[in-house]
Write a protein that holds these residues in place. Sequence first.
Motif, mmCIF file in Angstrom:
data_model
loop_
_atom_site.group_PDB
_atom_site.id
_atom_site.type_symbol
_atom_site.label_atom_id
_atom_site.label_comp_id
_atom_site.label_asym_id
_atom_site.label_seq_id
_atom_site.Cartn_x
_atom_site.Cartn_y
_atom_site.Cartn_z
ATOM 1 N N LEU A 166 -2.694 3.299 6.050
ATOM 2 C CA LEU A 166 -2.212 2.307 5.208
ATOM 3 C C LEU A 166 -2.508 1.062 5.820
ATOM 4 O O LEU A 166 -2.800 -0.070 5.076
ATOM 5 C CB LEU A 166 -0.777 2.424 5.011
ATOM 6 C CG LEU A 166 -0.230 3.527 4.015
ATOM 7 C CD1 LEU A 166 1.266 3.896 4.039
ATOM 8 C CD2 LEU A 166 -0.709 3.348 2.634
ATOM 9 N N GLU B 190 -0.627 8.540 8.355
ATOM 10 C CA GLU B 190 -0.499 7.663 6.988
ATOM 11 C C GLU B 190 -0.343 6.144 7.245
ATOM 12 O O GLU B 190 -1.018 5.498 6.682
ATOM 13 C CB GLU B 190 0.679 8.289 6.220
ATOM 14 C CG GLU B 190 0.392 9.603 5.819
ATOM 15 C CD GLU B 190 1.527 9.982 4.507
ATOM 16 O OE1 GLU B 190 2.328 8.892 4.126
ATOM 17 O OE2 GLU B 190 1.631 11.198 4.292
ATOM 18 N N ALA C 42 0.801 -1.255 0.001
ATOM 19 C CA ALA C 42 0.059 -0.186 0.236
ATOM 20 C C ALA C 42 0.959 0.992 -0.126
ATOM 21 O O ALA C 42 1.961 1.292 0.713
ATOM 22 C CB ALA C 42 -1.014 -0.040 1.173
ATOM 23 N N SER D 231 1.308 5.820 0.324
ATOM 24 C CA SER D 231 0.674 6.995 0.518
ATOM 25 C C SER D 231 1.801 8.004 -0.137
ATOM 26 O O SER D 231 2.493 7.495 -0.728
ATOM 27 C CB SER D 231 0.648 7.218 2.008
ATOM 28 O OG SER D 231 1.765 7.167 2.471
#
Length: 127
Positions: free
Chosen positions: A116, A112, A24, A26
């Motif tokens: 995630l 973040e 994942a 960000s």
Amino acid sequence: MLPKHNRLRRSQQFSQVYRQGRKAVSAHLIVRLWALPAAPGAGTSTPSSAGPCVGIVVSLKVHKRAVVRNRLKRQVRAALRALLPRLSPALWIVISLKPEATECEYGEFLRELEQLFTKLEVLHGHS
């Protein structure tokens, strides 16, 4: 610093996460994680009571000065410590920082990471 039982320490462990893990992304972080096999005697698994194992990667592309890279790692570790009890225990996690991370502070890393981990569905108690 994270406790020894919560750290990825071997190159093979990092390679395993990169090869077989989910990812994942960000604005400032890339999180890769691999859920350990649930079968007993798998050989690579850690005890479930030990919690997840984490490695943090900050390359020279992020910043050339080691002082800056180490500060970023400390900030990510501090944010991670707040989330560690809420993570599934049988995970290996590698967190890589992007060059834009030099502009981040602790609060942004925490936000973040939480987003995630929620996106990867490994965070317990998220609302």
